[in-house]
Design a protein around this motif. Structure first.
Motif, PDB file in Angstrom:
ATOM      1  N   VAL A 233     -11.076  -6.012 -21.024  1.00 51.52           N
ATOM      2  CA  VAL A 233     -10.786  -4.724 -20.641  1.00 51.52           C
ATOM      3  C   VAL A 233     -10.259  -4.985 -19.110  1.00 51.52           C
ATOM      4  O   VAL A 233     -11.148  -5.375 -18.326  1.00 51.52           O
ATOM      5  CB  VAL A 233     -11.869  -3.593 -20.771  1.00 51.52           C
ATOM      6  N   ARG A 234      -9.250  -4.309 -18.842  1.00 48.58           N
ATOM      7  CA  ARG A 234      -8.603  -4.439 -17.493  1.00 48.58           C
ATOM      8  C   ARG A 234      -7.647  -3.380 -17.196  1.00 48.58           C
ATOM      9  O   ARG A 234      -7.206  -2.570 -18.131  1.00 48.58           O
ATOM     10  CB  ARG A 234      -8.180  -5.668 -16.955  1.00 48.58           C
ATOM     11  N   ILE A 235      -7.799  -2.796 -15.895  1.00 47.37           N
ATOM     12  CA  ILE A 235      -6.671  -1.704 -15.573  1.00 47.37           C
ATOM     13  C   ILE A 235      -5.528  -2.481 -14.872  1.00 47.37           C
ATOM     14  O   ILE A 235      -5.867  -3.541 -14.125  1.00 47.37           O
ATOM     15  CB  ILE A 235      -7.437  -0.679 -14.556  1.00 47.37           C
ATOM     16  N   ALA A 236      -4.477  -1.694 -14.863  1.00 51.38           N
ATOM     17  CA  ALA A 236      -3.327  -2.360 -14.687  1.00 51.38           C
ATOM     18  C   ALA A 236      -2.142  -1.147 -14.061  1.00 51.38           C
ATOM     19  O   ALA A 236      -1.302  -0.809 -14.807  1.00 51.38           O
ATOM     20  CB  ALA A 236      -2.505  -3.107 -15.896  1.00 51.38           C
ATOM     21  N   PRO A 237      -2.581  -0.772 -12.810  1.00 46.67           N
ATOM     22  CA  PRO A 237      -1.650   0.154 -12.146  1.00 46.67           C
ATOM     23  C   PRO A 237      -0.366  -0.627 -11.840  1.00 46.67           C
ATOM     24  O   PRO A 237      -0.365  -1.688 -11.437  1.00 46.67           O
ATOM     25  CB  PRO A 237      -2.162   0.717 -11.017  1.00 46.67           C
ATOM     26  N   SER A 238       0.757   0.110 -11.847  1.00 43.80           N
ATOM     27  CA  SER A 238       1.977  -0.539 -11.474  1.00 43.80           C
ATOM     28  C   SER A 238       3.205   0.647 -10.936  1.00 43.80           C
ATOM     29  O   SER A 238       2.891   1.867 -11.394  1.00 43.80           O
ATOM     30  CB  SER A 238       2.733  -1.055 -12.729  1.00 43.80           C
ATOM     31  N   VAL A 239       3.897   0.428 -10.143  1.00 50.15           N
ATOM     32  CA  VAL A 239       4.812   1.210  -9.505  1.00 50.15           C
ATOM     33  C   VAL A 239       6.263   0.424  -9.985  1.00 50.15           C
ATOM     34  O   VAL A 239       6.433  -0.665  -9.885  1.00 50.15           O
ATOM     35  CB  VAL A 239       4.825   1.359  -8.105  1.00 50.15           C
ATOM     36  N   ASP A 240       7.156   0.937 -10.156  1.00 50.08           N
ATOM     37  CA  ASP A 240       8.641   0.939 -10.523  1.00 50.08           C
ATOM     38  C   ASP A 240       9.906   1.818 -10.064  1.00 50.08           C
ATOM     39  O   ASP A 240       9.501   2.732  -9.967  1.00 50.08           O
ATOM     40  CB  ASP A 240       8.861   0.612 -12.244  1.00 50.08           C
ATOM     41  N   ILE A 241      10.931   0.870  -9.536  1.00 50.16           N
ATOM     42  CA  ILE A 241      12.123   1.499  -9.340  1.00 50.16           C
ATOM     43  C   ILE A 241      13.153   1.478 -10.458  1.00 50.16           C
ATOM     44  O   ILE A 241      13.478   0.115 -10.853  1.00 50.16           O
ATOM     45  CB  ILE A 241      12.667   0.966  -8.018  1.00 50.16           C
TER      46      ILE A 241
ATOM     47  N   GLY B 231      15.349   6.428 -10.956  1.00 49.83           N
ATOM     48  CA  GLY B 231      14.092   6.875 -11.200  1.00 49.83           C
ATOM     49  C   GLY B 231      12.946   6.122 -10.372  1.00 49.83           C
ATOM     50  O   GLY B 231      13.212   5.133  -9.884  1.00 49.83           O
ATOM     51  N   PHE B 232      11.965   6.707 -10.436  1.00 52.65           N
ATOM     52  CA  PHE B 232      10.773   6.056  -9.644  1.00 52.65           C
ATOM     53  C   PHE B 232       9.492   6.433 -10.686  1.00 52.65           C
ATOM     54  O   PHE B 232       9.411   7.481 -10.910  1.00 52.65           O
ATOM     55  CB  PHE B 232      10.470   6.493  -8.156  1.00 52.65           C
ATOM     56  N   ALA B 233       8.688   5.116 -11.213  1.00 51.38           N
ATOM     57  CA  ALA B 233       7.737   5.532 -12.027  1.00 51.38           C
ATOM     58  C   ALA B 233       6.345   4.888 -11.464  1.00 51.38           C
ATOM     59  O   ALA B 233       6.116   3.791 -10.986  1.00 51.38           O
ATOM     60  CB  ALA B 233       8.055   4.773 -13.306  1.00 51.38           C
ATOM     61  N   VAL B 234       5.363   5.557 -11.757  1.00 53.54           N
ATOM     62  CA  VAL B 234       3.925   4.996 -11.486  1.00 53.54           C
ATOM     63  C   VAL B 234       3.233   5.199 -12.870  1.00 53.54           C
ATOM     64  O   VAL B 234       3.186   6.100 -13.597  1.00 53.54           O
ATOM     65  CB  VAL B 234       3.274   6.133 -10.575  1.00 53.54           C
ATOM     66  N   ASN B 235       2.485   3.823 -13.241  1.00 52.54           N
ATOM     67  CA  ASN B 235       1.866   3.762 -14.313  1.00 52.54           C
ATOM     68  C   ASN B 235       0.605   3.589 -14.030  1.00 52.54           C
ATOM     69  O   ASN B 235       0.150   2.774 -13.141  1.00 52.54           O
ATOM     70  CB  ASN B 235       2.464   2.826 -15.175  1.00 52.54           C
TER      71      ASN B 235
END
Length: 175
Positions: free
Chosen positions: A64-72, A81-85
């Protein structure tokens, strides 16, 4: 830019070649407290363009791991767009421990910029649409060295107005 059959085949060949050349003592299984950070690039189906972003991963346990990311998301067909996951990965090692497969689930927030031309003045008139959604998908990663891993991920973001599919490749420093 569409992903063609040849591009998919070339990507699969590159990943398999890297798996074959990776040292056998490397282990893709994650450990509690392991972190990784790196850039990623990919393709977005909603506006048929590319994306660039950053991803951070933190392992709570070996599965189990968490993986936050930001994308242009780059502009194409008058959309960008701009995305936050915020995704959760559930990795399982294979190929003698040098690679791992992971299903993923998570949340997404995307702000889409919709660009139009005002024909009377000739100026760009931009409006924004923000959406929240749910991510579902899977990925595979290859541990090249103890501090370097490569990844390939595909996910679908289910949201009300702008559902989209994303395919990303990443390289990450493991620490």
């Amino acid at each position: 830019m569409k992903i063609t059959r040849y591009m998919r085949a070339a990507g699969a060949c590159a990943l398999l070649s890297a798996m074959a050349l990776a040292p056998s003592e490397m282990n893709a299984q994650t450990h509690r407290g392991e972190k990784s950070f790196g850039p990623r690039a990919g393709y977005v189906s909603r506006n048929e363009s590319g994306l660039a972003g950053l991803v951070f991963q933190y392992s709570f346990s070996e599965h189990v791991r968490i993986a936050p990311s930001v994308d242009i998301i780059f502009r194409h067909r008058d959309k960008d767009g701009f995305a936050v996951n915020a995704d959760m990965h559930f990795p399982f090692a294979f190929a003698s421990g040098r690679a791992a497969f992971y299903p993923l689930a998570g949340f997404n927030f995307t702000s889409w910029g919709l660009h139009n031309i005002d024909h009377a003045s000739g100026k760009d008139v931009t409006s924004h649409s923000t959406s929240a959604g749910l991510n579902m998908g899977a990925g595979v990663e290859l541990r090249c060295t103890s501090s370097l891993k490569l990844g390939l991920e595909a996910r679908y973001t289910l949201m009300r107005h702008y559902p989209t599919a994303v395919v990303c490749a990443s390289i990450a420093y493991v620490f």
